[in-house]
Design a protein around this motif. Structure first.
Motif, PDB file in Angstrom:
ATOM      1  N   LEU A  65       0.853  -1.179   0.000  1.00 15.29           N
ATOM      2  CA  LEU A  65       0.000   0.000   0.000  1.00 15.29           C
ATOM      3  C   LEU A  65       0.893   1.235   0.000  1.00 15.29           C
ATOM      4  O   LEU A  65       1.752   1.382   0.869  1.00 15.29           O
ATOM      5  CB  LEU A  65      -0.910   0.009   1.234  1.00 15.29           C
ATOM      6  N   TYR A  98       0.891   5.186   0.461  1.00 18.61           N
ATOM      7  CA  TYR A  98       0.014   6.222   1.001  1.00 18.61           C
ATOM      8  C   TYR A  98       0.805   7.465   1.353  1.00 18.61           C
ATOM      9  O   TYR A  98       2.021   7.422   1.528  1.00 18.61           O
ATOM     10  CB  TYR A  98      -0.767   5.708   2.213  1.00 18.61           C
ATOM     11  N   PRO A 154      -4.332   6.661   1.267  1.00 19.90           N
ATOM     12  CA  PRO A 154      -3.905   5.581   0.372  1.00 19.90           C
ATOM     13  C   PRO A 154      -4.019   6.010  -1.089  1.00 19.90           C
ATOM     14  O   PRO A 154      -5.073   6.483  -1.524  1.00 19.90           O
ATOM     15  CB  PRO A 154      -4.874   4.437   0.687  1.00 19.90           C
TER      16      PRO A 154
END
Length: 102
Positions: free
Chosen positions: A30, A32, A91
């Motif tokens: 992820l 972000y 995100p």
């Protein structure tokens, strides 16, 4: 933020039309923006993100992962869930570093 590999069962249809189960193995991370996550909720909710991702992956059928459209849809749905759980738009991306259907 990398995630441990996830392995789930997904539905598949054989050439004869019979429903069967396949394994889906996904490695992802992820990406972000920490400036939009001042409270640190993305890191703090890592386990909830993983759980939501696995719940979604278990609902997939093998045909859902076919082609570019399948990958775009997969990333979009996972990103939508990440933003909902983080409670912000921090995100930005979910690079898939590995995906195997067996």
């Amino acid at each position: 933020m990398p995630f441990e590999e996830m392995i789930v069962n997904i539905t598949a249809t054989t050439d004869s039309g019979r429903q069967t189960s396949r394994f889906l193995k996904v490695d992802l991370a992820l990406v972000y923006d920490k400036t939009q996550d001042a409270e640190g909720l993305v890191e703090a909710r890592h386990i909830f993100l993983r759980d939501a991702f696995q719940d979604y992956l278990r609902q997939l059928a093998e045909r859902d992962l076919e082609g570019t459209h399948g990958m775009i849809t997969l990333k979009g749905e996972l990103l939508r869930r990440a933003r909902a759980i983080a409670g912000s738009d921090a995100p930005h991306e979910l690079p898939i570093t590995g995906l195997v259907v067996q």
